[in-house]
Design an enzyme around this catalytic site. Structure first.
Site, PDB file in Angstrom:
ATOM      1  N   THR A 157      43.140  26.480  41.121  1.00 17.85           N
ATOM      2  CA  THR A 157      41.709  26.208  41.255  1.00 17.85           C
ATOM      3  C   THR A 157      41.225  25.646  39.920  1.00 17.85           C
ATOM      4  O   THR A 157      41.800  25.953  38.876  1.00 17.85           O
ATOM      5  CB  THR A 157      40.992  27.545  41.565  1.00 17.85           C
ATOM      6  OG1 THR A 157      41.168  27.837  42.947  1.00 17.85           O
ATOM      7  CG2 THR A 157      39.501  27.507  41.284  1.00 17.85           C
ATOM      8  N   ARG A 185      38.406  30.935  56.286  1.00 18.41           N
ATOM      9  CA  ARG A 185      38.281  31.913  55.195  1.00 18.41           C
ATOM     10  C   ARG A 185      37.486  31.280  54.038  1.00 18.41           C
ATOM     11  O   ARG A 185      37.638  30.108  53.725  1.00 18.41           O
ATOM     12  CB  ARG A 185      39.674  32.313  54.714  1.00 18.41           C
ATOM     13  CG  ARG A 185      39.671  33.286  53.535  1.00 18.41           C
ATOM     14  CD  ARG A 185      40.290  32.667  52.317  1.00 18.41           C
ATOM     15  NE  ARG A 185      40.363  33.573  51.206  1.00 18.41           N
ATOM     16  CZ  ARG A 185      40.570  33.170  49.967  1.00 18.41           C
ATOM     17  NH1 ARG A 185      40.709  31.893  49.689  1.00 18.41           N
ATOM     18  NH2 ARG A 185      40.628  34.028  48.992  1.00 18.41           N
ATOM     19  N   VAL A 186      36.617  32.071  53.445  1.00 19.45           N
ATOM     20  CA  VAL A 186      35.771  31.561  52.367  1.00 19.45           C
ATOM     21  C   VAL A 186      36.282  32.083  51.031  1.00 19.45           C
ATOM     22  O   VAL A 186      36.547  33.277  50.862  1.00 19.45           O
ATOM     23  CB  VAL A 186      34.293  31.972  52.590  1.00 19.45           C
ATOM     24  CG1 VAL A 186      33.431  31.523  51.416  1.00 19.45           C
ATOM     25  CG2 VAL A 186      33.771  31.367  53.890  1.00 19.45           C
ATOM     26  N   SER A 187      36.408  31.174  50.098  1.00 15.70           N
ATOM     27  CA  SER A 187      36.889  31.500  48.748  1.00 15.70           C
ATOM     28  C   SER A 187      35.753  32.087  47.889  1.00 15.70           C
ATOM     29  O   SER A 187      34.578  32.005  48.239  1.00 15.70           O
ATOM     30  CB  SER A 187      37.410  30.214  48.129  1.00 15.70           C
ATOM     31  OG  SER A 187      37.529  30.333  46.765  1.00 15.70           O
ATOM     32  N   ASP A 188      36.133  32.636  46.752  1.00 22.14           N
ATOM     33  CA  ASP A 188      35.148  33.155  45.798  1.00 22.14           C
ATOM     34  C   ASP A 188      34.473  32.032  45.008  1.00 22.14           C
ATOM     35  O   ASP A 188      33.372  32.204  44.487  1.00 22.14           O
ATOM     36  CB  ASP A 188      35.852  34.082  44.797  1.00 22.14           C
ATOM     37  CG  ASP A 188      37.012  33.360  44.131  1.00 22.14           C
ATOM     38  OD1 ASP A 188      37.948  32.955  44.851  1.00 22.14           O
ATOM     39  OD2 ASP A 188      36.978  33.154  42.908  1.00 22.14           O
ATOM     40  N   THR A 206      39.056  32.430  38.519  1.00 26.56           N
ATOM     41  CA  THR A 206      40.133  32.009  39.427  1.00 26.56           C
ATOM     42  C   THR A 206      41.034  33.204  39.716  1.00 26.56           C
ATOM     43  O   THR A 206      41.022  34.177  38.962  1.00 26.56           O
ATOM     44  CB  THR A 206      40.938  30.850  38.788  1.00 26.56           C
ATOM     45  OG1 THR A 206      42.085  30.568  39.591  1.00 26.56           O
ATOM     46  CG2 THR A 206      41.434  31.200  37.394  1.00 26.56           C
ATOM     47  N   GLY A 207      41.805  33.111  40.804  1.00 25.48           N
ATOM     48  CA  GLY A 207      42.667  34.235  41.162  1.00 25.48           C
ATOM     49  C   GLY A 207      42.467  34.606  42.620  1.00 25.48           C
ATOM     50  O   GLY A 207      42.023  33.773  43.423  1.00 25.48           O
ATOM     51  N   GLY A 209      40.644  35.511  45.595  1.00 26.72           N
ATOM     52  CA  GLY A 209      39.220  35.434  45.896  1.00 26.72           C
ATOM     53  C   GLY A 209      38.599  36.732  46.369  1.00 26.72           C
ATOM     54  O   GLY A 209      37.523  37.126  45.898  1.00 26.72           O
TER      55      GLY A 209
HETATM   56  N1  ASP Z   1      40.121  31.896  43.916  1.00 27.78           N
HETATM   57  C1  ASP Z   1      40.732  31.010  44.863  1.00 27.78           C
HETATM   58  C2  ASP Z   1      40.677  31.642  46.218  1.00 27.78           C
HETATM   59  O1  ASP Z   1      40.988  32.810  46.372  1.00 27.78           O
HETATM   60  C3  ASP Z   1      42.144  30.672  44.521  1.00 27.78           C
HETATM   61  C4  ASP Z   1      42.362  30.276  43.089  1.00 27.78           C
HETATM   62  O2  ASP Z   1      41.625  30.648  42.212  1.00 27.78           O
HETATM   63  O3  ASP Z   1      43.294  29.536  42.825  1.00 27.78           O
HETATM   64  O4  ASP Z   1      40.355  30.985  47.147  1.00 27.78           O
END
Ligand code: ASP
Length: 282
Positions: A157, A185-188, A206-207, A209
């Site tokens: 991300t 699905r909705v990301s953070d 990031t990480g 979500g």
């Molecule tokens: N945070 C993002 C998600 O969970 C993934 C990512 O950060 O790479 O959709």
């Protein structure tokens, strides 16, 4: 009066270590080039314009999980999400699961001036098309390959935080999600849990979500930073809680004094930052 040195921090996601040395160098070089262009922009623009601009550059690079190179959901479709927050105005805007739009971060930036500032799905796309944003395929050979492997690595991300010469802060984050997740699905990333800015600090996360949302990560850090008058302490305290819960996440942060803090519980976090002549890359 203290002179403000414009500062830009970018991120290319948290995840596993890139073991392949050549690929690591390639990504580093790409991020260096993007940081360069983004910093030049910041010197002639405000923070919100700079984070939007640099996130757009990251979206255009197929190596990253956003815009052009976005991971695909389980049905093989790329649903893109992005958000921006202008700390000076305490304003947030975002797009959720938009399809076939090249640069979701530009749509989010545009929505910042609207009364309805967060749009999702087909309606978000319709709004973006009517507003004249560029459409086009957002599937690449790499994202299709990862989808075929049912990869839900959930990394790469992108995002940025900036402090401009006027002392204003802003944040932006853009993603294709975790990959091979349940369609819809909705990301953070398009939520304040991952994209947040105040007149004190700006954060992009990031990480995983779901965990970032449950931790209300960026808001939690920002609120603490203001209360403790220290971004570093706020990161430290919040990440000690996150680590205790075995959370998988990282964040970049910047405050109005130009202090940069980067922390992650993951094996790596791809980042770069520049402040005047000083520059640092992962
Ligand atoms: N945070 C993002 C998600 O969970 C993934 C990512 O950060 O790479 O959709």
């Amino acid at each position: 009066m203290r002179r403000i040195i414009p500062t830009l921090v970018i991120q290319g996601g948290a995840g596993g270590l890139i073991k392949d040395k050549r690929r690591r160098l390639k990504i580093r070089k790409k991020m260096a080039g993007i940081l360069d262009r983004g910093y030049k922009k910041l010197l002639s623009a405000n923070a919100i314009a700079a984070v939007t601009w640099v996130t757009r550059l990251l979206e255009n690079d197929p190596e990253f999980n956003a815009g052009r190179g976005a991971m695909l959901q389980a049905d093989g479709k790329a649903r893109l999400s992005a958000a921006v927050m202008d700390g000076a105005r305490s304003r947030f805007a975002g797009v959720i699961n938009i399809e076939g739009i090249r640069n979701p971060v530009l749509v989010a930036r545009s929505l910042l001036e609207e009364s309805s500032r967060i749009l999702a799905g087909p309606e978000a796309r319709r709004w973006a098309v009517d507003a004249g944003f560029e459409t086009g395929a957002t599937r690449t050979a790499r994202s299709i390959r990862l989808w075929e492997k049912k990869s839900s690595a959930g990394s790469d991300t992108v995002g940025a935080v900036a402090l401009d010469a006027f002392g204003q802060l802003a944040s932006a984050t853009s993603t294709g999600g975790r990959g091979y997740e349940c369609p819809g699905r909705v990301s953070d990333s398009p939520m304040p849990a991952a994209t947040y800015a105040t007149d004190y600090c700006a954060i992009s996360a990031t990480g995983h979500g779901e965990e970032i949302i449950e931790a209300a990560l960026a808001v939690r850090i920002a609120q603490r930073a203001a209360d403790m008058n220290s971004l570093k302490q706020a990161f430290r305290k919040t990440f000690s809680e996150v680590s205790a819960r075995k959370g998988y996440m990282g964040a970049i942060g910047l405050n109005r004094l130009g202090h940069v803090v980067i922390q992650t519980t993951t094996p790596s976090l791809l980042y770069g930052w520049q402040q005047g002549k000083f520059r640092k890359l992962f």
